[in-house]
Design a protein around this motif. Structure first.
Motif, mmCIF file in Angstrom:
data_model
loop_
_atom_site.group_PDB
_atom_site.id
_atom_site.type_symbol
_atom_site.label_atom_id
_atom_site.label_comp_id
_atom_site.label_asym_id
_atom_site.label_seq_id
_atom_site.Cartn_x
_atom_site.Cartn_y
_atom_site.Cartn_z
ATOM 1 N N LEU A 1 -29.963 -78.907 75.196
ATOM 2 C CA LEU A 1 -28.590 -79.401 75.143
ATOM 3 C C LEU A 1 -27.827 -78.834 76.326
ATOM 4 C CD1 LEU A 1 -27.752 -78.934 71.332
ATOM 5 C CD2 LEU A 1 -28.208 -81.099 72.499
ATOM 6 N N ASP A 2 -26.845 -79.591 76.800
ATOM 7 C CA ASP A 2 -25.988 -79.118 77.883
ATOM 8 C C ASP A 2 -24.725 -78.456 77.344
ATOM 9 O OD1 ASP A 2 -27.568 -80.286 80.073
ATOM 10 O OD2 ASP A 2 -26.934 -82.202 79.218
ATOM 11 N N LEU A 3 -24.321 -78.846 76.139
ATOM 12 C CA LEU A 3 -23.045 -78.391 75.590
ATOM 13 C C LEU A 3 -23.094 -78.464 74.074
ATOM 14 C CD1 LEU A 3 -19.943 -77.739 76.128
ATOM 15 C CD2 LEU A 3 -19.579 -80.207 75.898
ATOM 16 N N VAL A 4 -22.414 -77.525 73.427
ATOM 17 C CA VAL A 4 -22.228 -77.576 71.978
ATOM 18 C C VAL A 4 -20.731 -77.553 71.698
ATOM 19 C CG1 VAL A 4 -22.527 -76.359 69.786
ATOM 20 C CG2 VAL A 4 -24.438 -76.520 71.394
ATOM 21 N N ILE A 5 -20.261 -78.495 70.911
ATOM 22 C CA ILE A 5 -18.861 -78.531 70.477
ATOM 23 C C ILE A 5 -18.813 -77.980 69.056
ATOM 24 C CG2 ILE A 5 -16.888 -79.997 69.958
ATOM 25 C CD1 ILE A 5 -17.872 -81.929 72.100
ATOM 26 N N SER A 6 -17.967 -76.965 68.851
ATOM 27 C CA SER A 6 -17.961 -76.260 67.574
ATOM 28 C C SER A 6 -16.538 -75.925 67.157
ATOM 29 C CB SER A 6 -18.795 -74.980 67.681
ATOM 30 O OG SER A 6 -18.696 -74.196 66.514
ATOM 31 N N ASP A 7 -16.387 -75.575 65.865
ATOM 32 C CA ASP A 7 -15.096 -75.105 65.372
ATOM 33 C C ASP A 7 -15.022 -73.579 65.407
ATOM 34 O OD1 ASP A 7 -16.963 -74.702 63.395
ATOM 35 O OD2 ASP A 7 -15.627 -75.230 61.750
ATOM 36 N N SER A 8 -15.987 -72.941 66.058
ATOM 37 C CA SER A 8 -15.992 -71.490 66.209
ATOM 38 C C SER A 8 -16.627 -71.142 67.547
ATOM 39 C CB SER A 8 -16.757 -70.823 65.063
ATOM 40 O OG SER A 8 -18.123 -71.195 65.095
ATOM 41 N N PRO A 9 -16.275 -69.985 68.122
ATOM 42 C CA PRO A 9 -16.919 -69.565 69.383
ATOM 43 C C PRO A 9 -18.341 -69.114 69.140
ATOM 44 C CG PRO A 9 -15.430 -67.874 68.586
ATOM 45 C CD PRO A 9 -15.246 -69.047 67.662
ATOM 46 N N MET A 10 -19.026 -68.754 70.187
ATOM 47 C CA MET A 10 -20.394 -68.251 70.095
ATOM 48 C C MET A 10 -20.445 -67.049 69.148
ATOM 49 S SD MET A 10 -23.619 -68.102 71.035
ATOM 50 C CE MET A 10 -23.827 -69.042 72.542
ATOM 51 N N PRO A 11 -21.228 -67.127 68.068
ATOM 52 C CA PRO A 11 -21.314 -65.986 67.139
ATOM 53 C C PRO A 11 -21.882 -64.755 67.829
ATOM 54 C CG PRO A 11 -22.217 -68.001 66.152
ATOM 55 C CD PRO A 11 -22.007 -68.278 67.610
ATOM 56 N N SER A 12 -21.290 -63.610 67.533
ATOM 57 C CA SER A 12 -21.694 -62.372 68.198
ATOM 58 C C SER A 12 -23.059 -61.881 67.740
ATOM 59 C CB SER A 12 -20.648 -61.284 67.937
ATOM 60 O OG SER A 12 -20.487 -61.067 66.541
ATOM 61 N N HIS A 13 -23.511 -62.295 66.549
ATOM 62 C CA HIS A 13 -24.771 -61.787 66.019
ATOM 63 C C HIS A 13 -25.994 -62.493 66.597
ATOM 64 C CE1 HIS A 13 -24.084 -65.296 63.384
ATOM 65 N NE2 HIS A 13 -25.393 -65.330 63.259
ATOM 66 N N LEU A 14 -25.781 -63.595 67.310
ATOM 67 C CA LEU A 14 -26.908 -64.329 67.865
ATOM 68 C C LEU A 14 -27.281 -63.777 69.240
ATOM 69 C CD1 LEU A 14 -26.077 -68.058 66.985
ATOM 70 C CD2 LEU A 14 -27.631 -66.499 65.811
ATOM 71 N N ASP A 15 -28.563 -63.564 69.444
ATOM 72 C CA ASP A 15 -29.053 -63.063 70.730
ATOM 73 C C ASP A 15 -29.318 -64.246 71.661
ATOM 74 O OD1 ASP A 15 -29.922 -61.394 72.706
ATOM 75 O OD2 ASP A 15 -31.955 -61.179 71.901
ATOM 76 N N ILE A 16 -28.246 -64.959 71.964
ATOM 77 C CA ILE A 16 -28.334 -66.145 72.803
ATOM 78 C C ILE A 16 -27.267 -66.045 73.890
ATOM 79 C CG2 ILE A 16 -28.031 -68.661 72.881
ATOM 80 C CD1 ILE A 16 -29.042 -68.804 70.027
#
Length: 300
Positions: free
Chosen positions: A142-157
């Motif tokens: 994917l080039d982009l993700v549209i979400s109702d929240s920012p990048m979660p801090s717990h994900l190692d991404i």
């Protein structure tokens, strides 16, 4: 190894519905097509068609094979078109993931500027849970993700969130349910049936906290991770539901519901998440600039 020519003969026969029509399309004799399909069946120990009266019907193996063949020959057709087109004429592929809870109207409005660029974009949209979409973003599916929240801090991404905007919250009800509400907003929410976002959404806790502050206690009869499904239940009269105020008029028009009330004390924000800190993809640039220029002008 698959014999792709034999698979193609099967695919055309399955799509046209008969060997006779397939022979006309492929400019081959029916005996040739029938014989090649039989060889394919023998090589793989399966039966693709069964005869019912004068008609051919797909077997279970045939239906499964057709599913894969559809994808294969669709991609092959796209590749052929790509190879025949000069690089400057080829549309830029823009792969967008959309979190379930983001309203479809918001998604369309966000993507609209990208579709108006001079350089043509081919937009591919996928909807799903945020964690899965971010995993695909990380491996560049994917080039982009549209979400109702920012990048979660717990994900190692590795990813960067850009706030596109935010909107206050509106409450809606079907006309029949609206007539049953006894008092003015927000007091009318007390003991009223209410549909709310699911536990994984950012909006849920804010909404519940605001309801408690207003000293109203609705009957929560449904929780939804998908905004479209929540609206469908609300449209049917199952309960009141919420949506961003920026699309309130559109929700009333499309769902044939009434606006019960609005609050800016509860806001829903939307984010563009990408793997690049400095965005270069023309589609992402168009989305972020368009959101700031028009869709969320008053709230950024």
């Amino acid at each position: 190894m698959l014999n792709y020519r034999q698979l193609h003969y099967f695919w055309v026969t399955a799509r046209t519905g008969s060997i006779a029509r397939a022979s006309e399309q492929l400019n081959l004799t029916p005996q040739t097509i029938s014989g090649q399909i039989s060889l394919f069946e023998q090589a793989h120990g399966i039966t693709l068609f069964q005869r019912v009266g004068r008609h051919l019907e797909l077997t279970e193996s045939g239906r499964r094979t057709l599913t894969y063949a559809d994808q294969m020959f669709q991609i092959a057709g796209e590749l052929e078109t790509l190879l025949r087109t000069s690089p400057d004429e080829q549309p830029v592929l823009f792969r967008v993931g959309v979190a379930d809870m983001v309203p479809k109207s918001i998604v369309y409005r966000l993507l609209a500027p990208a579709m108006e660029l001079e350089r043509a974009l081919r937009i591919s949209c996928r909807e799903g849970q945020l964690d899965r979409l971010l995993a695909d973003l990380a491996i560049q599916r994917l080039d982009l993700v549209i979400s109702d929240s920012p990048m979660p801090s717990h994900l190692d991404i590795k990813g960067y969130s850009q706030k596109l905007g935010e909107s206050g919250l509106s409450f809606f009800a079907s006309p029949a349910l609206a007539r049953q509400l006894p008092t003015a907003f927000p007091a009318c929410l007390d003991n009223a049936p209410l549909l709310i976002p699911g536990q994984d959404t950012m909006l849920r806790s804010r909404l519940l906290r605001w309801l408690a502050e207003q000293q109203v206690q609705p009957q929560i009869i449904g929780e939804f991770d998908d905004s479209a499904l929540m609206q469908a239940f609300g449209q049917s009269g199952s309960g009141l539901f919420v949506a961003p105020s920026v699309i309130a008029e559109e929700v009333c028009r499309q769902c044939a519901v009434q606006l019960i009330g609005q609050t800016d004390a509860v806001t829903e924000a939307f984010y563009a998440i990408s793997v690049e800190r400095k965005v270069k993809h023309p589609g992402i640039v168009a989305i972020t600039e368009g959101a700031q220029r028009a869709l969320f002008t008053a709230s950024i």
